[in-house]
Design a protein around this motif. Structure first.
Motif, PDB file in Angstrom:
ATOM      1  N   GLU A 287      -7.852  -4.127  -6.475  1.00 20.24           N
ATOM      2  CA  GLU A 287      -6.589  -4.350  -7.183  1.00 20.24           C
ATOM      3  C   GLU A 287      -5.574  -3.258  -6.836  1.00 20.24           C
ATOM      4  O   GLU A 287      -4.372  -3.521  -6.690  1.00 20.24           O
ATOM      5  N   ASP A 290      -4.087  -4.028  -3.550  1.00 14.81           N
ATOM      6  CA  ASP A 290      -3.189  -5.175  -3.667  1.00 14.81           C
ATOM      7  C   ASP A 290      -1.849  -4.772  -4.270  1.00 14.81           C
ATOM      8  O   ASP A 290      -0.784  -5.129  -3.748  1.00 14.81           O
ATOM      9  N   ARG A 291      -1.908  -4.022  -5.373  1.00 15.56           N
ATOM     10  CA  ARG A 291      -0.708  -3.718  -6.153  1.00 15.56           C
ATOM     11  C   ARG A 291       0.134  -2.604  -5.547  1.00 15.56           C
ATOM     12  O   ARG A 291       1.351  -2.559  -5.763  1.00 15.56           O
ATOM     13  N   PRO A 293       0.552  -1.139  -2.004  1.00 19.35           N
ATOM     14  CA  PRO A 293       0.316  -1.031  -0.555  1.00 19.35           C
ATOM     15  C   PRO A 293       0.678   0.333   0.011  1.00 19.35           C
ATOM     16  O   PRO A 293       0.194   0.710   1.088  1.00 19.35           O
ATOM     17  N   HIS A 296      -2.226   2.563   1.085  1.00 17.27           N
ATOM     18  CA  HIS A 296      -3.061   2.231   2.239  1.00 17.27           C
ATOM     19  C   HIS A 296      -3.057   3.389   3.240  1.00 17.27           C
ATOM     20  O   HIS A 296      -2.007   3.885   3.635  1.00 17.27           O
ATOM     21  N   ASP A 332     -10.768  -6.681   4.245  1.00 14.15           N
ATOM     22  CA  ASP A 332      -9.441  -7.144   3.839  1.00 14.15           C
ATOM     23  C   ASP A 332      -8.363  -6.080   3.984  1.00 14.15           C
ATOM     24  O   ASP A 332      -7.211  -6.385   4.309  1.00 14.15           O
ATOM     25  N   TYR A 333      -8.711  -4.828   3.714  1.00 22.21           N
ATOM     26  CA  TYR A 333      -7.676  -3.795   3.602  1.00 22.21           C
ATOM     27  C   TYR A 333      -7.778  -2.684   4.658  1.00 22.21           C
ATOM     28  O   TYR A 333      -6.827  -1.934   4.842  1.00 22.21           O
TER      29      TYR A 333
END
Length: 464
Positions: A287, A290-291, A293, A296, A332-333
């Motif tokens: 989460e 996602d929320r 970025p 990252h 995914d990330y």
């Protein structure tokens, strides 16, 4: 004999499933605290050897180490499976942690639970003198005090529950709940980690047995009087703080720093147990990515989760779940030069962990239910006062009652976890210092020796 002579002749007998025999086993705060008390009182520590043999004796083998006597006994395969894996960890552990859905109610398990409690009762009874104090630890021995009383021993006997005591309606899910509770009431003193645990047990005793509350936290139950004591366990705060500065800690931190580069470290350290909220924690980190970025490539989450009771089906399933989640999140990330989650299913030495705590910008301690959770306290103890990390703590950990300056979150809410991590890594140093100072002050005031002395004071107040 005078009263002073009687007290001087008192000996402490500690009973737990595993003991701290062996120098390496004495690293933890509980082992050190009990060891010091036992050594001061010419004490005896009774427990399981860790061995599973075909035909174990009902007697215990004696040994001495650094002023402490040990009485160690073996289990058979059937006893280990029925008592330890069965009733202790497939009935009591899940129910006490509000996971009735995972409990396996098998009458054969309870038969072995009774058998092992009787075995330990016999070992204690053969060695205990009238002035001795018997201190029993944890959910493996809820019946031991009652069996000692039935066997005619009337000395001082106390019990400490290291795990939570659930709400009355949850505890009643155990078919033998009344017998277990009456077993607890055979102890003079029952220590509990949190005020909530104490309230749950008191409510159960009042509802189930019509217990009468007396002054000073005592309850009269079926002709017995038991003192319920709120006694949250601490750690060797100063010792752990020193460990974070020693060479093994520095080496571990240096090794991880090479991988981190200039990224912020977010860390989690837990046994691989379904009570620790690890899948929910991983989802919280997903989460976060996602929320936000912008994080990252800027943070790295490292989860250390040594396997626990891996032969139990639920634990094997948990490991598969974590393997799948970490793989999905990294897929995914992640990027060529960034792995969002490092998941290590192995244990590390206490000193190494201390170094990793000190390196971390934030620590996630997010159990779904926990009696105390000493990881939270160790993380705080290991911090650099000038640049401390931030503790993110589940509202369902017993430690949350004492550690209100942490960022308290709902471990079932992935958005709550994500927002807390973002807040922690963005938190100004002044706020981090203020929170840490208050947390550390409490750890010093209510450390492992405070916990031991608080319980022992109750022992000493019991008439001989």
């Amino acid at each position: 004999m005078t009263e002073d002579d009687e007290k001087q002749g008192s000996r402490l007998i500690a009973v737990s499933n595993r003991t701290a025999a062996g120098q390496e086993s004495r690293a933890g705060g509980l082992a050190v605290a009990l060891w010091d008390t036992l050594a001061d009182m010419n004490g005896l520590w009774i427990g399981w050897s860790g061995r599973i043999i075909d035909y174990p004796s009902n007697r215990a083998k004696s040994s001495h180490e650094d002023g402490v006597e040990f009485a160690i006994t073996d289990y058979s395969r059937h006893q280990y499976d029925g008592f330890y894996l069965g009733y202790s960890n497939s009935v009591l552990w899940p129910v006490m942690h509000n996971r009735i859905d995972l409990a396996v109610f098998d009458s054969e398990y309870f038969r072995f639970y009774v058998e092992i409690n009787e075995k330990f009762s016999d070992i204690v009874r053969r060695r205990a003198q009238p002035n001795d104090m018997v201190w029993v630890h944890d959910y493996h021995f809820l019946l031991l005090g009652d069996m000692l009383r039935e066997d005619g021993w009337n000395g001082r006997c106390g019990f400490f529950l290291h795990i939570p005591f659930p709400a009355p309606e949850v505890f009643r899910a155990i078919p033998e709940h009344r017998r277990l509770a009456l077993g607890l009431c055979a102890y003079n003193v029952v220590g509990l980690q949190s005020g909530k645990d104490l309230a749950n047990l008191a409510q159960y005793l009042e509802e189930e047995f019509g217990a009468e509350e007396l002054p000073d936290g005592r309850f009269r139950v079926e002709g017995r009087t038991v003192r319920l004591l709120h006694c949250p366990i601490g750690i060797d705060t100063e010792g752990f703080a020193r460990a974070a500065l020693e060479e093994p800690a520095k080496k571990a931190a240096h090794s991880l720093s090479k991988f981190l580069g200039d990224r912020d470290l977010v860390i989690g350290v837990d046994r691989m147990d379904y009570s620790k909220g690890l899948p929910q924690r991983f989802e919280g980190m997903a989460e976060l990515f996602d929320r936000y970025p912008e994080v990252h490539g800027k943070i790295s989450f490292t989860q250390i989760a040594p396997p626990s009771r891996s032969v139990v089906e639920e634990y094997a399933h948990l490991r598969q779940q974590l393997d799948a989640l970490s793989g999905r999140i990294n897929g995914d990330y992640g990027d060529l030069d960034w792995i969002p989650i490092r998941y290590l299913a192995r244990g590390y030495d206490r000193e190494q962990i201390a170094g990793l705590y000190r390196l971390a910008k934030a620590c996630l301690v997010t159990p779904l239910q926990d009696g105390m959770n000493l990881v939270a306290k160790e993380f705080v103890a290991a911090q650099d006062p000038e640049d401390p990390g931030v503790l993110i703590l589940s509202q369902f950990a017993g430690a949350a009652e004492q550690m209100k300056e942490a960022l308290i979150i709902n471990p079932y809410d992935s958005a709550s976890i994500a927002d807390a991590v973002k807040r922690a890594i963005d938190m100004p140093v002044e706020e981090r210092q203020q929170r840490w100072q208050s947390l550390y002050r409490n750890l010093i005031e209510q450390d492992i020796n405070w916990w031991r002395e608080r319980f022992m004071a109750e022992f000493e107040a019991i008439p001989v």
